[in-house]
Structure formats: structure tokens, C-alpha cells
Design an enzyme around this catalytic site. Structure first.
Site, PDB file in Angstrom:
ATOM      1  N   TYR A  33       0.824  -1.204   0.000  1.00 30.13           N
ATOM      2  CA  TYR A  33       0.000   0.000   0.000  1.00 30.13           C
ATOM      3  C   TYR A  33       0.858   1.254   0.000  1.00 30.13           C
ATOM      4  CZ  TYR A  33       0.751   0.918   5.045  1.00 30.13           C
ATOM      5  OH  TYR A  33       1.292   1.213   6.276  1.00 30.13           O
ATOM      6  N   LYS A 147       6.428  -2.034   1.861  1.00 29.98           N
ATOM      7  CA  LYS A 147       5.257  -1.465   2.554  1.00 29.98           C
ATOM      8  C   LYS A 147       4.054  -2.394   2.400  1.00 29.98           C
ATOM      9  CE  LYS A 147       3.154   3.099   3.304  1.00 29.98           C
ATOM     10  NZ  LYS A 147       3.291   3.097   4.749  1.00 29.98           N
ATOM     11  N   GLU A 179      11.888   2.272  14.307  1.00 28.99           N
ATOM     12  CA  GLU A 179      11.083   3.392  13.807  1.00 28.99           C
ATOM     13  C   GLU A 179       9.797   3.461  14.612  1.00 28.99           C
ATOM     14  OE1 GLU A 179       9.817   2.701   9.685  1.00 28.99           O
ATOM     15  OE2 GLU A 179       9.751   0.553  10.086  1.00 28.99           O
ATOM     16  N   LEU A 204      11.072   1.222   7.087  1.00 26.03           N
ATOM     17  CA  LEU A 204      10.547   1.710   5.819  1.00 26.03           C
ATOM     18  C   LEU A 204      11.296   2.990   5.432  1.00 26.03           C
ATOM     19  CD1 LEU A 204       8.222   1.208   3.722  1.00 26.03           C
ATOM     20  CD2 LEU A 204       7.015   3.054   4.900  1.00 26.03           C
TER      21      LEU A 204
HETATM   22  N1  PDD Z   1       2.854   4.993   7.315  1.00 28.07           N
HETATM   23  N2  PDD Z   1       7.556   3.758   8.778  1.00 28.07           N
HETATM   24  C1  PDD Z   1       6.419   3.045   8.791  1.00 28.07           C
HETATM   25  C2  PDD Z   1       6.414   1.730   9.481  1.00 28.07           C
HETATM   26  C3  PDD Z   1       5.264   3.548   8.173  1.00 28.07           C
HETATM   27  O1  PDD Z   1       4.127   2.815   8.195  1.00 28.07           O
HETATM   28  C4  PDD Z   1       5.306   4.818   7.559  1.00 28.07           C
HETATM   29  C5  PDD Z   1       4.105   5.413   6.875  1.00 28.07           C
HETATM   30  C6  PDD Z   1       6.521   5.533   7.574  1.00 28.07           C
HETATM   31  C7  PDD Z   1       6.666   6.889   6.934  1.00 28.07           C
HETATM   32  O2  PDD Z   1       6.663   6.814   5.534  1.00 28.07           O
HETATM   33  P1  PDD Z   1       6.148   8.036   4.640  1.00 28.07           P
HETATM   34  O3  PDD Z   1       6.936   9.226   5.060  1.00 28.07           O
HETATM   35  O4  PDD Z   1       6.468   7.620   3.259  1.00 28.07           O
HETATM   36  O5  PDD Z   1       4.671   8.203   4.915  1.00 28.07           O
HETATM   37  C8  PDD Z   1       7.619   4.958   8.188  1.00 28.07           C
HETATM   38  C9  PDD Z   1       1.646   5.436   6.656  1.00 28.07           C
HETATM   39  C10 PDD Z   1       1.445   6.910   6.694  1.00 28.07           C
HETATM   40  C11 PDD Z   1       0.457   4.646   7.196  1.00 28.07           C
HETATM   41  O6  PDD Z   1       0.643   3.449   7.389  1.00 28.07           O
HETATM   42  O7  PDD Z   1      -0.613   5.210   7.399  1.00 28.07           O
END
Ligand code: PDD
Length: 284
Positions: A33, A147, A179, A204
Site C-alpha cells: 500500500y 510497505k 522506527e 521503511l
Molecule cells: N505509514 N515507517 C512506517 C512503518 C510507516 O508505516 C510509515 C508510513 C513511515 C513513513 O513513511 P512516509 O513518510 O512515506 O509516509 C515509516 C503510513 C502513513 C500509514 O501506514 O498510514
């Protein structure tokens, strides 16, 4: 009528939207996703999200469900149909529906679903106040750089935080922070260095993280991509998280211990401003 959602080429009312019970996203979490933020009705950093989508798809030998242009057209159509001004567009690609078997099915088209969600991204109460974070063991699988929709561990982490009266959790493995439950984690040392874990299979590669590291660099702020511990975080001057839905949001305590003066710190606030300024400029 509820939201209009996108399911494999069709725009339908959310109450009418259907996905097979045999969908491998549903049965095996065999799906990836992306979440892109929306400001003033426009997508932010969507190229970055589509680039990462392709990486996730490739790592799992999943076919792209449509071209990037087609995906972006559908994202924009959904924003328009739902009159979304600020929030997010979620998209999910699964390996499609096939009889339940562990091996990947052959000749089964991937499935693409998308929906919008409203959210105050800029005027976020959490960003004003800062977050209380707890640490939890990182019990996720070994390919967190992909992801996938395997989000039970992050859900458990967020529930542990909620039950402890906190806002979110940072995950720990082998003594180091990996993280946040759905965001990247940063500390700012007493000498003003921004520290965030280096990229690898353990975390991620956030699209927001990439922008933050670049913006910090461009503004002559020192960045170190390396391991850090919860103890180092507790002794830090500031801490924050980043993601597409939180942009840059301060962390003001870790496991009940105040960080800095317990308020969003100046460097964190600057980075949030830089990010929002650039995001708004990109949609002028
Ligand atoms: N989550 N690390 C994890 C485990 C994440 O699920 C996310 C993002 C990030 C940050 O990635 P980005 O800057 O590309 O949004 C880091 C999304 C927002 C979610 O699951 O809703």
C-alpha cells in the site's frame, strides 16, 4: 451516499464496493500500500510514493495493476469526487483473488483499491502539543522496507500506547530504536545534530524522511543516519516523527520521561515549517 471509492477501474459508493473473500490481501496480507497526503485538494510528493510502490511490487514479484499515469488519474478523480481538501489518498495493490493456496497463483490479475480520508494535516493538535511515546519490542517481520499491509504488529503497538495513556509507540530491536509504529523516528542531540536510523530492511524508507533529510541538508543542519537507543532519545534536546500523514510532529516524552523542555522544540518546528512550505509551493 458515503464516500466514493475506487475498486479495479470502477468508482463506487463505499457501501457497494466489493472485494472477494479469496483476495490474497485478505487471506495472506499479500498486498502492498501507499498513503499520499492531500493539501488544498492536491497530492503531495506523489511521485515518491509511486516510486516506492514499484519497489514494493518488485520485491514481492507483484505486477503493477495500472500505469503510474492511470493510478494518478484515479487518485485525482477520487479527490475530486469526494471533494477532499485536506487528508490522504490510500491505495492498495493485492495479488488478487484465487483459491486459497500458499504459492502465488498464475495468471491472476492484481487488484487495486483506493479511498480518500479527511484529516487535518497542517493544523494538527498533535503537532502543536507534541506526542507522548512509549517503546515496545519490534515484533514485525524482517522486510519492513516493503510497505505491506501486515499491520497487526503496529496496531498492537498503538494499542499498547493507548492503554498506557500515550499517543504512539517507537519500536525497539537489539537495543536500538527501529522506527515509529507508522512513521520514522528522529532525535536531535544536545549539539543540534538530527539523528535517524540508517535505511535497511529493518525500517521503511519514508518518503517524508527523504524530504526531511534533504531539507535539513539544504538548510545547513547536521544529519547523522545511524542507530540510536531509547536512552539516547531520553537525553536528547528534541525528538520527532515523520510520515505522509504527520509530516513532522514533535515527540515530547519517551516512556514517561520528558524530552527537552517537554514542548515541541525549535529545530523540529523549523523542519515542520520547511516541509509544509515546500509542500504548499509544489502545488501552487
Ligand atoms: N505509514 N515507517 C512506517 C512503518 C510507516 O508505516 C510509515 C508510513 C513511515 C513513513 O513513511 P512516509 O513518510 O512515506 O509516509 C515509516 C503510513 C502513513 C500509514 O501506514 O498510514
Amino acid at each position: 451516499m458515503g464516500r466514493i471509492v475506487y475498486v479495479n477501474g470502477e468508482y463506487v459508493d463505499e457501501a457497494e464496493a466489493k472485494i472477494s473473500v479469496f483476495d490474497r490481501g485478505f487471506l495472506f496480507a499479500d498486498a502492498v500500500y501507499e498513503v499520499s497526503s492531500v493539501l488544498n485538494g492536491q497530492l503531495i510528493d506523489n511521485n515518491g510514493h509511486l516510486t516506492r510502490l514499484h519497489r514494493s511490487l518488485n520485491e514481492l514479484s507483484l505486477d503493477a495493476p495500472a500505469s503510474d499515469a492511470e493510478i494518478e488519474t484515479a487518485q485525482k478523480a477520487l479527490i475530486e469526487k469526494n471533494n477532499l481538501k485536506e487528508g490522504l489518498v490510500y491505495l492498495q495493490v493485492s495479488r488478487g483473488a484465487a483459491d486459497r493456496a500458499f504459492h502465488f497463483p498464475e495468471n491472476t490479475p492484481t487488484s487495486l483499491v483506493m479511498f480518500t480520508q479527511e484529516l487535518n494535516v497542517i493544523n494538527s493538535p498533535a503537532a502543536e502539543k507534541g506526542l507522548a511515546i512509549i517503546t515496545v519490542p519490534d515484533i514485525r517481520w524482517g522486510r519492513r522496507d516493503i510497505k505491506t499491509v501486515q499491520l497487526l504488529a503496529p496496531s498492537l503497538a498503538k494499542m499498547a500506547a493507548k492503554n498506557a495513556g500515550a499517543d504512539d509507540a517507537w519500536m525497539e530491536e537489539n537495543g536500538y530504536i527501529t522506527e515509529g509504529s507508522s512513521n520514522n523516528a528522529y532525535i536531535i542531540t544536545q549539539d543540534g545534530t538530527i539523528v535517524t536510523r540508517h535505511l535497511g530492511n529493518e525500517i521503511l524508507a519514508g518518503i517524508t524522511r527523504k524530504a526531511i533529510v534533504r531539507l535539513a541538508d539544504e538548510n545547513n543542519m547536521k544529519v547523522e543516519e545511524r542507530l540510536f537507543t531509547a536512552d539516547e532519545a531520553k537525553a536528547a534536546a528534541e525528538a520527532f516523527i515523520s510520515s505522509a500523514t504527520t509530516f513532522v510532529t514533535a515527540v515530547v516524552s519517551l516512556d514517561g520521561q520528558q524530552i527537552g523542555d517537554g514542548k515541541p522544540g525549535p529545530i523540529t518546528q523549523k523542519l515542520r515549517e520547511f516541509y509544509i512550505e515546500e509542500a504548499l509551493a509544489s502545488i501552487q
